[in-house]
Design an enzyme around this catalytic site. Structure first.
Site, mmCIF file in Angstrom:
data_model
loop_
_atom_site.group_PDB
_atom_site.id
_atom_site.type_symbol
_atom_site.label_atom_id
_atom_site.label_comp_id
_atom_site.label_asym_id
_atom_site.label_seq_id
_atom_site.Cartn_x
_atom_site.Cartn_y
_atom_site.Cartn_z
ATOM 1 N N ALA A 14 0.849 -1.208 0.000
ATOM 2 C CA ALA A 14 0.000 0.000 0.000
ATOM 3 C C ALA A 14 0.874 1.244 0.000
ATOM 4 C CB ALA A 14 -0.943 -0.024 1.204
ATOM 5 N N GLY A 18 0.776 1.278 -4.965
ATOM 6 C CA GLY A 18 -0.385 0.502 -4.529
ATOM 7 C C GLY A 18 -1.568 1.396 -4.192
ATOM 8 N N ASP A 37 -0.578 -4.274 3.618
ATOM 9 C CA ASP A 37 0.846 -3.922 3.753
ATOM 10 C C ASP A 37 1.358 -4.504 5.059
ATOM 11 O OD1 ASP A 37 2.520 -1.496 2.095
ATOM 12 O OD2 ASP A 37 3.379 -2.112 4.030
ATOM 13 N N ARG A 86 15.744 0.307 -3.682
ATOM 14 C CA ARG A 86 17.184 0.017 -3.574
ATOM 15 C C ARG A 86 17.809 1.021 -2.605
ATOM 16 N NH1 ARG A 86 21.784 -0.889 -8.036
ATOM 17 N NH2 ARG A 86 20.425 0.259 -9.419
ATOM 18 N N VAL A 122 3.751 -5.698 -10.218
ATOM 19 C CA VAL A 122 4.288 -4.364 -10.527
ATOM 20 C C VAL A 122 5.720 -4.219 -9.991
ATOM 21 C CG1 VAL A 122 3.922 -1.868 -10.200
ATOM 22 C CG2 VAL A 122 1.949 -3.368 -10.440
ATOM 23 N N THR A 123 6.022 -4.957 -8.927
ATOM 24 C CA THR A 123 7.317 -4.845 -8.253
ATOM 25 C C THR A 123 8.486 -5.073 -9.219
ATOM 26 O OG1 THR A 123 6.258 -5.710 -6.258
ATOM 27 C CG2 THR A 123 8.681 -5.768 -6.303
ATOM 28 N N ARG A 155 3.805 6.575 -21.428
ATOM 29 C CA ARG A 155 4.825 7.645 -21.462
ATOM 30 C C ARG A 155 5.085 8.074 -22.898
ATOM 31 N NH1 ARG A 155 8.387 5.082 -16.587
ATOM 32 N NH2 ARG A 155 7.436 6.353 -14.933
ATOM 33 N N HIS A 179 11.114 -4.087 -18.977
ATOM 34 C CA HIS A 179 10.940 -2.732 -18.471
ATOM 35 C C HIS A 179 12.304 -2.083 -18.279
ATOM 36 C CE1 HIS A 179 8.975 0.471 -16.541
ATOM 37 N NE2 HIS A 179 9.298 0.169 -15.314
HETATM 38 O O1 TXD Z 1 6.467 -0.233 -14.370
HETATM 39 C C1 TXD Z 1 6.629 -0.776 -13.321
HETATM 40 N N1 TXD Z 1 6.496 -2.086 -13.205
HETATM 41 C C2 TXD Z 1 6.986 -0.004 -12.115
HETATM 42 C C3 TXD Z 1 7.506 -0.704 -10.979
HETATM 43 C C4 TXD Z 1 6.706 1.373 -12.016
HETATM 44 C C5 TXD Z 1 6.844 2.037 -10.830
HETATM 45 C C6 TXD Z 1 7.269 1.376 -9.620
HETATM 46 N N2 TXD Z 1 7.765 0.058 -9.820
HETATM 47 C C7 TXD Z 1 8.080 -0.765 -8.662
HETATM 48 O O2 TXD Z 1 6.902 -0.962 -7.877
HETATM 49 C C8 TXD Z 1 9.071 -0.182 -7.688
HETATM 50 O O3 TXD Z 1 10.377 -0.343 -8.168
HETATM 51 C C9 TXD Z 1 8.790 -1.028 -6.466
HETATM 52 O O4 TXD Z 1 9.401 -2.306 -6.608
HETATM 53 C C10 TXD Z 1 7.264 -1.227 -6.521
HETATM 54 C C11 TXD Z 1 6.500 -0.325 -5.565
HETATM 55 O O5 TXD Z 1 6.839 1.012 -5.764
HETATM 56 P P1 TXD Z 1 6.327 2.134 -4.736
HETATM 57 O O6 TXD Z 1 6.797 3.435 -5.246
HETATM 58 O O7 TXD Z 1 4.887 1.939 -4.454
HETATM 59 O O8 TXD Z 1 7.175 1.747 -3.439
HETATM 60 P P2 TXD Z 1 6.786 2.034 -1.910
HETATM 61 O O9 TXD Z 1 6.031 3.312 -1.801
HETATM 62 O O10 TXD Z 1 8.047 1.872 -1.156
HETATM 63 O O11 TXD Z 1 5.788 0.856 -1.539
HETATM 64 C C12 TXD Z 1 6.155 -0.466 -1.366
HETATM 65 C C13 TXD Z 1 5.345 -0.993 -0.224
HETATM 66 C C14 TXD Z 1 5.698 -0.354 1.124
HETATM 67 O O12 TXD Z 1 4.548 0.247 1.697
HETATM 68 C C15 TXD Z 1 6.179 -1.542 1.975
HETATM 69 O O13 TXD Z 1 5.813 -1.436 3.348
HETATM 70 C C16 TXD Z 1 5.439 -2.681 1.298
HETATM 71 O O14 TXD Z 1 5.573 -2.407 -0.086
HETATM 72 N N3 TXD Z 1 5.981 -4.013 1.620
HETATM 73 C C17 TXD Z 1 5.168 -5.071 1.807
HETATM 74 N N4 TXD Z 1 3.836 -5.197 1.745
HETATM 75 C C18 TXD Z 1 3.324 -6.416 1.997
HETATM 76 N N5 TXD Z 1 4.058 -7.499 2.303
HETATM 77 C C19 TXD Z 1 5.415 -7.406 2.366
HETATM 78 N N6 TXD Z 1 6.145 -8.482 2.649
HETATM 79 C C20 TXD Z 1 6.027 -6.144 2.105
HETATM 80 N N7 TXD Z 1 7.297 -5.708 2.084
HETATM 81 C C21 TXD Z 1 7.274 -4.404 1.788
#
Ligand code: TXD
Length: 316
Positions: A14, A18, A37, A86, A122-123, A155, A179
């Site tokens: 979230a 998300g 989350d 990262r 998406v990750t 884009r 990607h």
């Molecule tokens: O085109 C695409 N595929 C992408 C991918 C475009 C944009 C972002 N992209 C990737 O999406 C980015 O490289 C990250 O791997 C993900 C999520 O990006 P976001 O910007 O939403 O990252 P956040 O804000 O850090 O959110 C990740 C959330 C955060 O709230 C953590 O607490 C949670 O993931 N998290 C978890 N949730 C549930 N269960 C577990 N185990 C967990 N670990 C971390």
């Protein structure tokens, strides 16, 4: 779309993407939404905040937040954005391993609580993570699909529209490959009301727009300074959920499992996909030039490297 059925969408992770996906899903009233989350309180807070926007925006989706996977029970679509960014000193492989562990745990929970769902990953690194999810979920490949091409093509569409001063609605495109830097844009399939941009723009301008698309994520990171893009990524994931839930049979670029198409086998990579209620209902094979074919194969080579990294780490 089944008449009278209320659909359920689980946004797993979230964070920025998300929550943004949840917002767009609610705006389109695709169904009820569960934000999940590991951070306590955060998904609950965001779900409540989005609920309170409902009367103004006029949607009736029920939004809830949770830290318990039991609450995704019966979800029709799971949008997986969970992961870690990262950190300084972390290599790409370190990040892949960390996110690989997170995705493995999430897939076990999806398989347990939402075994009939279609999963939109998406990750990052997207194509490798989608392959991992496919293996861990044990779902048919039709129900595991990755989001990247929708964003990359959105884009490129916006850059073309800005360049020509035309509406974004009339610009269409197809972007293949993995990607990031290895994406394979197809200018001859990029059209303005059906007219290929190769007839509307000189080659050097097309090259510049393609290059900007390739670096699209980085451009936003540089501007934001902290964090990365989330509105367009969230909208792209919601677009895919919409195509699935509304059984639209939309042709969208998505990471799909190839079994011989484009001369590639057992790899996830961005290709044109018909998305409908069964998930990936068809993979469309386009005629590519030799250079585009090579670029797609290079892209797949990078994905295979990532898969190898996960295998060596014992995650796959
Ligand atoms: O085109 C695409 N595929 C992408 C991918 C475009 C944009 C972002 N992209 C990737 O999406 C980015 O490289 C990250 O791997 C993900 C999520 O990006 P976001 O910007 O939403 O990252 P956040 O804000 O850090 O959110 C990740 C959330 C955060 O709230 C953590 O607490 C949670 O993931 N998290 C978890 N949730 C549930 N269960 C577990 N185990 C967990 N670990 C971390």
């Amino acid at each position: 779309m089944e008449a009278g059925k209320r659909y359920k969408i689980a946004c797993i992770g979230a964070g920025n993407v998300g929550a943004s996906a949840a917002q767009y899903c609610a705006e389109m009233e695709l169904g009820d939404i569960v934000l999940t989350d590991i951070v306590e309180g955060m998904p609950q807070g965001k779900a409540l905040d989005l609920t309170e926007a409902g009367p103004i925006r006029g949607y009736n989706s029920v939004l809830t937040g949770t830290n318990d996977y039991a609450d995704i029970e019966g979800a029709d679509v799971c949008i997986v954005t969970a992961g870690l960014p990262r950190k300084p000193g972390m290599t790409r492989l370190d990040l892949l391993k960390k996110n690989g562990e997170i995705i493995t745990d999430i897939c076990e929970n999806i398989a347990k609580h939402a075994p009939n769902s279609t999963v939109v990953t998406v990750t990052n690194p997207l194509d490798v993570i989608t392959y991992l999810a496919f293996k861990k979920l044990g779902f048919p490949a039709e129900r595991v699909v990755g989001m990247a091409g929708c964003l990359d093509s959105a884009r490129l569409r916006s850059f073309v529209a800005m360049e020509l001063g035309v509406s974004m609605k009339i610009v269409d495109t197809m972007v293949l490959g993995s990607h990031g830097d290895d994406m394979v844009p197809l200018p001859e399939y990029t059209t303005v009301s059906g007219i290929p941009i190769t007839k509307l723009l000189p080659q050097d301008r097309i090259d510049a727009l393609v290059e900007r698309t390739r670096k699209g994520g980085g451009e936003i990171v540089q501007l934001l300074k902290t964090g990365s893009a989330y509105y367009a990524p969230g909208a792209s994931a919601a677009r895919m959920a919409q195509a699935i839930i509304r059984d639209e049979k939309q042709l969208l670029p998505c990471a799909a499992h190839l079994t011989g198409q484009y001369g590639l086998d057992d790899v996830y990579i961005g290709v044109p996909v018909m998305l409908g209620k069964k998930g990936v209902e068809r993979i469309v094979e386009l005629d590519l030039t030799d250079a585009q074919k090579d670029a797609l194969h290079n892209s797949a080579g990078e994905v295979r490297e990532g898969i190898k990294g996960l295998q060596e780490a014992g995650i796959l």
